[in-house]
Write a protein that holds these residues in place. Structure first.
Motif, PDB file in Angstrom:
ATOM      1  N   ARG A 215      -9.172   5.402 -12.669  1.00 36.58           N
ATOM      2  CA  ARG A 215      -9.890   6.546 -12.097  1.00 36.58           C
ATOM      3  C   ARG A 215     -11.034   6.973 -13.012  1.00 36.58           C
ATOM      4  O   ARG A 215     -12.138   7.255 -12.557  1.00 36.58           O
TER       5      ARG A 215
ATOM      6  N   PHE B 203       2.840   1.522  -3.265  1.00 33.28           N
ATOM      7  CA  PHE B 203       1.930   2.023  -4.307  1.00 33.28           C
ATOM      8  C   PHE B 203       1.825   3.541  -4.220  1.00 33.28           C
ATOM      9  O   PHE B 203       1.936   4.245  -5.234  1.00 33.28           O
ATOM     10  N   ALA B 204       1.652   4.051  -3.015  1.00 33.46           N
ATOM     11  CA  ALA B 204       1.523   5.497  -2.847  1.00 33.46           C
ATOM     12  C   ALA B 204       2.785   6.216  -3.308  1.00 33.46           C
ATOM     13  O   ALA B 204       2.726   7.209  -4.026  1.00 33.46           O
TER      14      ALA B 204
ATOM     15  N   LEU C   6       0.839  -1.199   0.000  1.00 34.59           N
ATOM     16  CA  LEU C   6       0.000   0.000   0.000  1.00 34.59           C
ATOM     17  C   LEU C   6       0.877   1.252   0.000  1.00 34.59           C
ATOM     18  O   LEU C   6       0.687   2.169  -0.809  1.00 34.59           O
TER      19      LEU C   6
ATOM     20  N   ALA D 291     -13.061   4.160 -10.289  1.00 35.02           N
ATOM     21  CA  ALA D 291     -12.582   3.414  -9.119  1.00 35.02           C
ATOM     22  C   ALA D 291     -12.135   4.380  -8.028  1.00 35.02           C
ATOM     23  O   ALA D 291     -11.649   5.471  -8.308  1.00 35.02           O
ATOM     24  N   THR D 292     -12.324   3.989  -6.784  1.00 35.36           N
ATOM     25  CA  THR D 292     -11.767   4.776  -5.684  1.00 35.36           C
ATOM     26  C   THR D 292     -10.282   4.506  -5.608  1.00 35.36           C
ATOM     27  O   THR D 292      -9.775   3.571  -6.225  1.00 35.36           O
ATOM     28  N   GLU D 293      -9.560   5.316  -4.826  1.00 36.99           N
ATOM     29  CA  GLU D 293      -8.111   5.141  -4.752  1.00 36.99           C
ATOM     30  C   GLU D 293      -7.754   3.786  -4.155  1.00 36.99           C
ATOM     31  O   GLU D 293      -6.873   3.087  -4.631  1.00 36.99           O
ATOM     32  N   PHE D 294      -8.445   3.411  -3.083  1.00 34.15           N
ATOM     33  CA  PHE D 294      -8.173   2.111  -2.503  1.00 34.15           C
ATOM     34  C   PHE D 294      -8.590   0.989  -3.454  1.00 34.15           C
ATOM     35  O   PHE D 294      -7.931  -0.045  -3.553  1.00 34.15           O
TER      36      PHE D 294
ATOM     37  N   TYR E 215       1.791   8.276  -6.832  1.00 34.71           N
ATOM     38  CA  TYR E 215       1.191   9.566  -6.518  1.00 34.71           C
ATOM     39  C   TYR E 215       2.267  10.634  -6.435  1.00 34.71           C
ATOM     40  O   TYR E 215       3.424  10.336  -6.096  1.00 34.71           O
TER      41      TYR E 215
END
Lengths: 298, 314
Positions: free
Chosen positions: A191, A111-112, A108, A195-198, A116
């Motif tokens: 997106r 990924f961030a 997680l 889809a949501t970010e999670f 991002y």
């Protein structure tokens, strides 16, 4: 370096030719010896685990299997007061919890950091890398005190797996892999599809990073399974709460004590090593290439 | 992208939008577990340990019942007669005995495998990596059996060639070698893997050009492989230094908590463990762990210096 005038019409170079004093047979002998020395202790432990206890240290030594596998298993159960399998389960439970949580939190965060752009990203990632410089040894005493005097987790399995759930090595490994293997357009596309970010992480990214999950998973599992000092410090050293390495040390009473039942000891050695061997052989290619992929870059 | 998008967007972006909000917030939420866990199980313990290093404290007396002693713990450790130095000396000695041969063996081995046995590289790597992946405790016990004085396999082999049995784990001057052998055995394959991956990163063209220029195998190794492998060597050396300075399981299992006869295998990690958890002198143990941290840091810096002295850029 001196430069020489280029000759014209250089023939197309071929693979470098063998020019060693020993020749191919010598190479194989060398590498074969290294491989032999790597596996021989494993072979011996499996062979000896099947011997009657009295023959484990026989002269001349035995190098072939015998028929006492089941008998030694029984002796191992007796030597641990019937708790050997319970200790096995304790280690398994801790290793599974450590692995699942590490995979989740590290991927997680990876990924961030890979996908991002956000304020403070470079600083935060640099900080995480910096924590890798702290030798684990410096943490032994203070983390015991935190567990003992503040959290009252001493003697609890979670003292072993909770602190490492999101660790710098895992986050680094994940960021390297996700950054180089997945295009950012993937996230954009998901997106646009709403889809949501999670949701992007869970449904798009996670299925695509299976190889590196396997690497980190095996490494985490092995590390947790082998965590002897941690279990010793957190006092998982009594009766039913013991982990397997502590239990093994307890019944052997040190490495050179010959007045204990070595059939039972070796059975437990096998019980300790076998799950790791199976796990590693299933994923060895992936583990080896995954572990070294981010070693020098960046 | 559809040409209608620009028409719809401005109105949307001015309003508060859950989609945009969670996009902004997501990376912070996703990375926060690390920082929360680090605060509780990393930063706070570190600061606590630093605090304790200047105090005398038995954890059984409870929080708050510590006595400030200033630099006394550090002075005690730095006294040349103190066990801290003895243990540090053992640690460095065992570390060298295990670490130097690791690289002297791993590098040529990786070169040979990469250069001449490439088709078998995967299988060979897997076999050589096995020792790294298995339980330190279990495998150390197996080695302990091999070292056994009267009945161990090693002395049996020595007996076959007519030599007297050796007290592998009882003679203080031999024990470091016995411990180092186990460490060497466990990590040599790991270093082979590191060097193999470093070798793979070197372009084949360089070797081909050298072949055209008539370079021998040794010249290629000396003037191409070694220089281009520097970053990987630096990385591998660093891991060895940091790992060997914290050696615990192998000597602890082989020789017992006290480091065997004469304490010859008592490493710094064992000494700190004993001071903290057996003698319950947490302040002194904390001070020593910081001094060991400093020693590891200095050695890493020396390693760093040696590697960046010339061609750090290459």
């Amino acid at each position: 370096m001196t430069t020489q005038p280029l000759k014209t019409a250089v023939p197309a170079p071929r693979r470098p030719r063998l020019r060693l004093p020993v020749g191919r047979a010598g190479l194989w002998l060398l590498v074969g010896l290294a491989c032999f020395l790597s596996v021989i202790p494993f072979y011996l432990m499996f062979v000896w685990a099947t011997l009657p206890s009295a023959e484990v240290f026989s002269v001349p030594p035995k190098f072939w299997f015998s028929d006492q596998l089941v008998g030694n298993f029984q002796k191992m159960m007796d030597a641990t007061g019937g708790l050997a399998l319970r200790h096995f389960w304790n280690s398994l439970y801790i290793a599974i919890m450590a692995t699942l949580t590490t995979l989740f939190f590290c991927s997680l965060a990876g990924f961030a950091f890979a996908m991002y752009d956000f304020r403070g990203k470079r600083f935060l990632f640099g900080f995480i890398l910096l924590t890798m410089l702290i030798p684990p040894l410096v943490m032994d005493i203070p983390s015991f005190l935190v567990m003992n005097n503040f959290l009252q987790w001493v003697g609890e399995p979670r003292a072993l797996w909770v602190p490492g759930m999101a660790n710098a090595f895992g986050i680094f490994l994940m960021r390297q892999y996700i950054g180089s293997a997945l295009p950012r357009q993937l996230v954009e596309a998901a997106r646009i599809d709403g889809a949501t970010e999670f949701g992007i992480y869970w449904r798009v990214v996670l299925p695509l990073i299976r190889p590196i999950l396997a690497t980190l998973g095996v490494v985490t599992f092995v590390g947790s399974w082998n965590n002897f000092k941690g279990a010793l410090i957190m006092k998982l050293s009594d009766g039913p709460i013991m982990t397997l390495p502590l239990s093994l040390r307890k019944i052997t009473g040190g490495a050179t004590n010959i007045n204990v039942d070595w059939g039972a000891n070796l059975m437990m050695v096998v019980l300790t090593v076998l799950p790791l061997l199976i796990l590693f052989l299933l994923a060895s290619r992936q583990v080896i290439s995954g572990l070294t992929s981010g070693a020098v870059k960046d | 992208m559809s040409y209608r998008a620009p028409l719809a967007r401005p109105a949307e972006s001015r309003r508060w939008s859950y989609t945009r909000f969670q996009q902004r917030l997501a990376p912070y939420v996703f990375t926060s577990p690390f920082f929360i866990l680090f605060a509780i199980f990393g930063l706070f313990p570190l600061l606590f340990s630093l605090f304790l290093a200047f105090h005398l404290w038995n954890p059984l007396d409870g929080l708050g019942n510590w006595k400030f002693v200033g630099f006394e713990n550090f002075q005690l450790a730095l006294d040349a007669r103190d066990q801290f130095w003895v243990a540090l000396k053992h640690t460095v000695w065992i570390g060298l005995l295990a670490g130097v041969p690791q690289h002297l063996v791993a590098l040529p081995l990786a070169f040979v495998i990469h250069q001449f046995l490439r088709r078998w590289q995967g299988a060979i790597s897997t076999v050589l990596f096995l020792p790294y992946i298995t339980s330190a405790v279990a495998i150390t016990i197996v080695f302990g059996m091999l070292y056994s004085e009267r009945l161990g396999l090693l002395n049996y082999v020595l007996g076959l060639v007519g030599l007297d049995p050796v007290r592998w784990l009882a003679q203080p001057e031999l024990v470091p070698y016995s411990v180092a052998t186990v460490v060497f055995w466990r990590y040599v394959g790991w270093n082979v893997i590191l060097y193999l991956s470093g070798l793979q990163a070197i372009s084949e063209d360089v070797y081909e050009a050298a072949t055209v220029d008539g370079a021998s195998a040794w010249q290629k190794f000396r003037f191409i492989t070694l220089p281009l492998l520097r970053p990987m060597m630096f990385y591998a050396f660093t891991l060895t230094i940091v790992g060997n300075m914290q050696l615990f399981e192998e000597p602890f299992i082989l020789t017992g908590q006290g480091g065997g006869s004469g304490g010859a295998a008592l490493t710094s990690a064992m000494h700190i463990f004993n001071t903290g958890f057996r003698d319950l002198d947490m302040g002194y143990a904390s001070a020593m762990s910081w001094l060991l941290f400093l020693a590891i840091f200095v050695l890493s810096m020396v390693n760093n210096y040696l590697f960046s002295r010339d061609g750090g850029r290459s």
